[in-house]
Enzyme design. Sequence first.
Site, PDB file in Angstrom:
ATOM      1  N   HIS A  38      -5.359 -16.212   0.499  1.00 15.31           N
ATOM      2  CA  HIS A  38      -4.030 -16.819   0.418  1.00 15.31           C
ATOM      3  C   HIS A  38      -3.939 -18.100   1.243  1.00 15.31           C
ATOM      4  O   HIS A  38      -3.334 -19.079   0.816  1.00 15.31           O
ATOM      5  CB  HIS A  38      -2.968 -15.826   0.906  1.00 15.31           C
ATOM      6  CG  HIS A  38      -2.504 -14.869  -0.146  1.00 15.31           C
ATOM      7  ND1 HIS A  38      -1.792 -15.277  -1.251  1.00 15.31           N
ATOM      8  CD2 HIS A  38      -2.656 -13.524  -0.263  1.00 15.31           C
ATOM      9  CE1 HIS A  38      -1.515 -14.224  -2.005  1.00 15.31           C
ATOM     10  NE2 HIS A  38      -2.035 -13.147  -1.434  1.00 15.31           N
ATOM     11  N   THR A  85      -0.928  -6.439  -5.091  1.00 18.57           N
ATOM     12  CA  THR A  85      -1.693  -5.460  -4.312  1.00 18.57           C
ATOM     13  C   THR A  85      -1.259  -4.021  -4.557  1.00 18.57           C
ATOM     14  O   THR A  85      -2.078  -3.156  -4.868  1.00 18.57           O
ATOM     15  CB  THR A  85      -1.587  -5.792  -2.811  1.00 18.57           C
ATOM     16  OG1 THR A  85      -2.199  -7.058  -2.578  1.00 18.57           O
ATOM     17  CG2 THR A  85      -2.285  -4.741  -1.964  1.00 18.57           C
ATOM     18  N   LYS A 122      -3.501  -2.914   5.420  1.00 18.24           N
ATOM     19  CA  LYS A 122      -2.177  -2.908   4.799  1.00 18.24           C
ATOM     20  C   LYS A 122      -1.686  -1.477   4.577  1.00 18.24           C
ATOM     21  O   LYS A 122      -2.451  -0.630   4.089  1.00 18.24           O
ATOM     22  CB  LYS A 122      -2.213  -3.629   3.446  1.00 18.24           C
ATOM     23  CG  LYS A 122      -2.475  -5.117   3.527  1.00 18.24           C
ATOM     24  CD  LYS A 122      -2.462  -5.723   2.125  1.00 18.24           C
ATOM     25  CE  LYS A 122      -2.722  -7.212   2.142  1.00 18.24           C
ATOM     26  NZ  LYS A 122      -2.732  -7.786   0.773  1.00 18.24           N
ATOM     27  N   ASP A 123      -0.405  -1.237   4.850  1.00 11.59           N
ATOM     28  CA  ASP A 123       0.129   0.103   4.657  1.00 11.59           C
ATOM     29  C   ASP A 123       0.081   0.548   3.199  1.00 11.59           C
ATOM     30  O   ASP A 123      -0.361   1.659   2.884  1.00 11.59           O
ATOM     31  CB  ASP A 123       1.557   0.212   5.216  1.00 11.59           C
ATOM     32  CG  ASP A 123       2.496  -0.891   4.741  1.00 11.59           C
ATOM     33  OD1 ASP A 123       2.211  -1.548   3.720  1.00 11.59           O
ATOM     34  OD2 ASP A 123       3.536  -1.092   5.403  1.00 11.59           O
ATOM     35  N   ARG A 124       0.508  -0.321   2.278  1.00 11.49           N
ATOM     36  CA  ARG A 124       0.550   0.062   0.868  1.00 11.49           C
ATOM     37  C   ARG A 124      -0.836   0.357   0.305  1.00 11.49           C
ATOM     38  O   ARG A 124      -0.985   1.178  -0.596  1.00 11.49           O
ATOM     39  CB  ARG A 124       1.239  -1.020   0.039  1.00 11.49           C
ATOM     40  CG  ARG A 124       0.628  -2.415   0.130  1.00 11.49           C
ATOM     41  CD  ARG A 124       1.518  -3.437  -0.587  1.00 11.49           C
ATOM     42  NE  ARG A 124       1.000  -4.805  -0.540  1.00 11.49           N
ATOM     43  CZ  ARG A 124       1.277  -5.686   0.404  1.00 11.49           C
ATOM     44  NH1 ARG A 124       2.056  -5.328   1.420  1.00 11.49           N
ATOM     45  NH2 ARG A 124       0.798  -6.919   0.353  1.00 11.49           N
ATOM     46  N   HIS A 163      -6.928  -7.060  -7.590  1.00 13.75           N
ATOM     47  CA  HIS A 163      -6.581  -8.225  -8.401  1.00 13.75           C
ATOM     48  C   HIS A 163      -7.561  -9.321  -8.016  1.00 13.75           C
ATOM     49  O   HIS A 163      -8.330  -9.161  -7.058  1.00 13.75           O
ATOM     50  CB  HIS A 163      -5.137  -8.693  -8.159  1.00 13.75           C
ATOM     51  CG  HIS A 163      -4.815  -8.919  -6.706  1.00 13.75           C
ATOM     52  ND1 HIS A 163      -5.271 -10.000  -5.986  1.00 13.75           N
ATOM     53  CD2 HIS A 163      -4.104  -8.176  -5.821  1.00 13.75           C
ATOM     54  CE1 HIS A 163      -4.853  -9.930  -4.746  1.00 13.75           C
ATOM     55  NE2 HIS A 163      -4.142  -8.826  -4.599  1.00 13.75           N
ATOM     56  N   ASP A 221      -9.591  -6.497  -1.514  1.00 12.65           N
ATOM     57  CA  ASP A 221      -8.348  -7.158  -1.881  1.00 12.65           C
ATOM     58  C   ASP A 221      -8.592  -8.615  -2.260  1.00 12.65           C
ATOM     59  O   ASP A 221      -9.160  -9.381  -1.496  1.00 12.65           O
ATOM     60  CB  ASP A 221      -7.383  -7.074  -0.688  1.00 12.65           C
ATOM     61  CG  ASP A 221      -5.925  -7.211  -1.084  1.00 12.65           C
ATOM     62  OD1 ASP A 221      -5.647  -7.999  -1.998  1.00 12.65           O
ATOM     63  OD2 ASP A 221      -5.070  -6.541  -0.462  1.00 12.65           O
ATOM     64  N   ASN A 273       4.961  -5.317  -5.224  1.00 16.71           N
ATOM     65  CA  ASN A 273       4.973  -4.958  -3.792  1.00 16.71           C
ATOM     66  C   ASN A 273       6.414  -4.726  -3.346  1.00 16.71           C
ATOM     67  O   ASN A 273       6.735  -3.726  -2.713  1.00 16.71           O
ATOM     68  CB  ASN A 273       4.348  -6.073  -2.956  1.00 16.71           C
ATOM     69  CG  ASN A 273       2.880  -6.287  -3.257  1.00 16.71           C
ATOM     70  OD1 ASN A 273       2.174  -5.369  -3.664  1.00 16.71           O
ATOM     71  ND2 ASN A 273       2.403  -7.513  -3.049  1.00 16.71           N
TER      72      ASN A 273
END
Length: 561
Positions: free
Chosen positions: A325, A95, A176-178, A369, A54, A116
């Site tokens: 981030h 993401t 992360k869930d997604r 990304h 990520d 998202n």
Amino acid sequence: MKKIFALLITSIILVQCIAIKAESNPTTTIEKQETTLNKTNSKSPKLVIGIVVDQMRYDYLIRFYNKYGEGGFKRLMNKGYNLNNVHYNYIPTYTAVGHTSIYTGTTPTNHGIISNNWYDKYEKKSIYCVDDDSYETIGAKTGGKKSPHRMLTTTILDQLRLSQNMNGKSIGISIKDRSAILPAGHTANAAYWFEGGNVGKFITSSFYMDKLPSWVDKFNNSGVANNYLEKTWNTYYDINSYNESIIDDNNFEKPFKGKSAPSFPYNLSELRKVNGNYDLLKAVAFGNDFTTDFAKATILGENLGKSKYTDFLAISFSSTDYVGHRFGVDSKEIEDTYIRIDKNIEDLINFLNTEIGSDNYTLFLTADHAAVQVPSYLKTLKIPGGYFDNAAFKKYVNSITFKHFNSENIVENISNNQLFLNTKIITDLNLDILKVEQVLVDEIINFTNVYKSVSGHTLQATSFNSGVLQKLQNGYNQKRSGNILFVPKPTTISYAHVGSTHGSGYSYDTHVPLIFYGNGIKQGSSDKDYPIVDIAPTLASFLKIEQPNGTSGKTITEVLE
């Protein structure tokens, strides 16, 4: 003439003899076919591994190359097939959209995951890409009402399951869930993600199962997550050797709560008390160690790569994104995180070689990304960039609609660089929606830091073949996107003045690594330009299965043996 007739008779007799021989041994042709088929099937891997890092910029491979060991990124780059010029071909580079595009082989135009979170113009509210109240949390009290139902197409994992009559296992894992749910697809055996806070466990949804497998319970109860948070995060090597990043304590990074400066070392046992407890594990380099531990536990617990069918494990390393981030592209923290994830990749490959066999798996590594350098830092170097003022923009938009249409309620929502119009009010005011759109498009381009603007109707009626507008068009979904889309200027972000983000169609957000490695993959590299949507069709060609049903990418033939 007699010679020709004799030759003809001889040929007929020879054909009859061959036919009689074949009849006397009817299995000859079938055996040959089976031998050929078995030879083909022997090339199929027992396990396919997808690794998504990520927020990984392509230049991290080069920038930190001398800090990497021989068994991680270097092994993949030098022994696999390294594609140096892979880009995302749509906007926005977030993401959920990235993971979906990698595994579906298409863009939001087809797969429908446009961000998202996005504004649902039918439900009149903001929604999250994988939320689904139809299901229950498995493994905790909250955090698991999720499914891939908003993804409109199949993934390569779905197609592998379908091709094997629903045999073989497909599993997605991530913090992360997604990032676990969307790659795994609609037919996955499981998707697992990490629930932070005071839970500190991998959980799932009743979409997949009624209870966690015993091996997941065992992992959750092992204390691994807690052990990482009792550590101190310091640099892997002497910090004075980290010459590829800017000074440690600077004004462009966001400190953790409870720490005055964004600098090493980080006493996690103290910081966890005021930084969400287990949520802190997501945001430090050890989150990638933790993900690696769970990946290995998944392979062992599910016996992946051990049956006569091909299994698929989609792994996403999310902590790189959290670190990026908070601290930005040029930080010591991001450098150390990639030095450490290089060790994770090495550990995982060594594990696969031991447990699955080096000839029995195929792996690819990419990113969902990349990321922009902190604009406030770039400005100190006299590089243009800045910050988008969302509040001022909203006020400006309302002034436009009031001036031209005597109403400040025409724009219903502004989010994800899109304007959603209130069609009821437009109808009640007897306005032409095409005229309203065009007025807004023509006016918002004059706002500071807006670089491009275009209406949804224009994107439907015009085909853009290159540039930012083509990427905007590829990210536009007629049913879900807004009426008007706009693009900020380069290196201009809607974010705090510390830390960094992503989402644009500029190269700093679109350029990512892509390396194929293992069974059936050539050794080499290429500088050819490929879009990210080519990954799934390449895997489909390699596995000799049908492509995902929305695929718009093409097979990268040069990587395959």
